[in-house]
Design an enzyme around this catalytic site. Structure first.
Site, short mmCIF file in Angstrom:
data_model
loop_
_atom_site.label_atom_id
_atom_site.label_comp_id
_atom_site.label_asym_id
_atom_site.label_seq_id
_atom_site.Cartn_x
_atom_site.Cartn_y
_atom_site.Cartn_z
N HIS A 31 56.27 -2.93 22.51
CA HIS A 31 57.47 -2.09 22.55
C HIS A 31 57.51 -1.13 21.36
O HIS A 31 57.76 0.07 21.53
CB HIS A 31 58.71 -2.98 22.56
N GLU A 32 57.25 -1.66 20.16
CA GLU A 32 57.25 -0.80 18.97
C GLU A 32 56.14 0.24 19.05
O GLU A 32 56.32 1.38 18.63
CB GLU A 32 57.10 -1.66 17.72
N HIS A 84 57.25 3.28 20.97
CA HIS A 84 57.97 4.29 20.20
C HIS A 84 57.00 5.25 19.52
O HIS A 84 57.21 6.47 19.49
CB HIS A 84 58.86 3.62 19.15
N GLU A 140 64.62 3.49 24.03
CA GLU A 140 64.37 2.05 24.18
C GLU A 140 63.86 1.72 25.57
O GLU A 140 62.94 0.91 25.73
CB GLU A 140 65.65 1.26 23.87
N ASP A 168 60.26 0.11 26.38
CA ASP A 168 60.15 -1.09 27.21
C ASP A 168 59.16 -0.88 28.35
O ASP A 168 58.36 -1.77 28.66
CB ASP A 168 61.52 -1.46 27.79
#
Length: 415
Positions: free
Chosen positions: A280-281, A284, A358, A362
């Protein structure tokens, strides 16, 4: 516009903002209280009722402290502006240095920072040693708290005082377009801090050790290779020294990029779940969310500085906010206090943008790891961090940078 008119507009916006923020907090408290008797259906098999109720009480406790802090902050704002407090601090600084000079401006802005720090300190102490301790999250000792405080003040002074002095000098020395010079410097400074923070600043407050060899490290390195990501290292931070909350994050730019896991996160999640959180990070980063935020910050700071350049020539701006003194430092101080009041209506837009990021991260994680592993990790984080599963929809839309848990989990399971 006259000074009296601007004072009335300012007072009206302050009152409107205060009322709106208190109403939203009331809605949030009412929502979590109304739903605390039962765990929402998507989580009944993973989160026990006592953990769900703990999250409700924790949320309400934080809201209560926040409401008191909001009243105090609003009172301070009015005392410093319409009440003449900034002018009083300006005059006190003039007893030390010649009014209007560079060092007078530095002293004036420093006095404002000291007052703001002193007013906010009791709330920081209360949150740490009362609210967080009451719910079992605080691990900070008084010695650690004081040490962090002292280091934070020293770092802030070491970085802030030269920056203030240079900005004031540029405002005085670079002509009518000073705001372009200040903007270029401010943007460069922020990018530099992003590079230096993980190397020089963060280690002053926390201990970072390389992630140990083993199944978790192997999974992480395989994920990084699949995603084409290079970092300067994988580190575990001693977050448990201060809090029982867990997290993971990227920090730094360029060759200074680091991946950091809280030790509490590594202890509570399985390797598969940690991998999903990191995916997930990574989303970004790979989707350039950081650079999008930098671009927006750059555009907004340019607009604010250009606005400041215009306001400095308007007498009503100074007199309407309680100052008869003019000048660069006075204008900076007034904008720093007045701007958040007038930009508060933009909060739901920035929150919406963040929630969109977000969802995108995801989706990236679901593609490069297992979506169900991320769901499992998120449920554990909500449970262990006492995050509410039943926020008020309007409060969430206004403030929340992350989607509500039920919506986020449902989106992942449909990925």
């Amino acid at each position: 516009m006259t000074a009296a008119t601007f004072s009335l507009v300012f007072l009206f916006v302050v009152a409107l903002t205060l009322g709106l923020r208190l109403w939203l907090s009331w809605r949030q408290a009412r929502s979590v209280a109304a739903h605390r008797a039962a765990v929402p259906s998507p989580f009944t098999d993973r989160i026990p009722l006592d953990a769900h109720q703990k999250a409700a009480y924790y949320t309400r406790a934080r809201l209560a402290v926040g409401a008191v802090e909001l009243f105090v902050e609003t009172a301070l704002l009015l005392v410093l502006t319409l009440g003449g407090g900034l002018q009083w601090l300006f005059d006190r600084a003039a007893q030390l240095f010649e009014a209007g000079g560079l060092w007078h401006g530095v002293a004036f802005l420093s006095l404002i920072a000291i007052v703001s720090f002193a007013v906010g300190l009791p709330f920081s102490i209360w949150r740490t040693f009362v609210t967080e301790a009451r719910f079992g999250f605080n691990k900070t000792t008084p010695a650690t708290f004081v040490g962090d405080l002292a280091k934070g003040v020293l770092v802030g002074a070491a970085l802030g005082l030269p920056v203030i002095a240079l900005v004031l000098w540029m405002m005085q020395a670079t002509g009518a377009r000073w705001w372009l010079w200040v903007w270029a410097f401010w943007l460069s400074f922020n990018l530099l801090i992003m590079v230096l923070y993980p190397i020089l600043i963060a280690p002053l407050f926390n201990k970072f050790v390389p992630l140990e060899d083993g199944p978790l490290k192997e999974r992480i390195e395989a994920l990084l290779q699949r995603c084409g990501f290079k970092s300067s290292g994988l580190f575990v931070m001693d977050g448990s020294k201060r809090s029982a909350h867990g997290n993971a994050y990227f920090t730094g730019l360029g060759a200074a990029k680091r991946i950091v896991f809280f030790d509490t996160l590594v202890e509570r999640l399985t390797p598969q779940e940690v991998e999903a959180v990191l995916a997930h990070e990574l989303g970004h980063f790979k989707l350039r969310h950081l650079w999008q935020r930098v671009a927006v910050m750059a555009a907004m700071s340019l607009a604010i500085l250009a606005l400041l350049g215009w306001l400095m020539g308007e007498d009503w701006f100074f007199a309407g906010l309680g100052m008869h003194a003019h000048g660069e430092a006075a204008a900076l101080a007034l904008v720093l206090f007045a701007l958040p009041v007038f930009t508060f209506p933009l909060t739901p837009l920035t929150s919406l943008w963040s929630r969109r990021h977000e969802f995108q991260a995801d989706a990236y994680a679901a593609h490069h790891a297992q979506a169900e592993d991320l769901v499992s990790a998120l449920v554990k984080l909500y449970r262990d961090n006492a995050g509410t599963l039943t926020p008020d929809p309007l409060y969430s839309a206004f403030y929340d940078s992350h989607p509500p848990a039920p919506i986020r989990v449902a989106q992942l399971r449909n990925a």
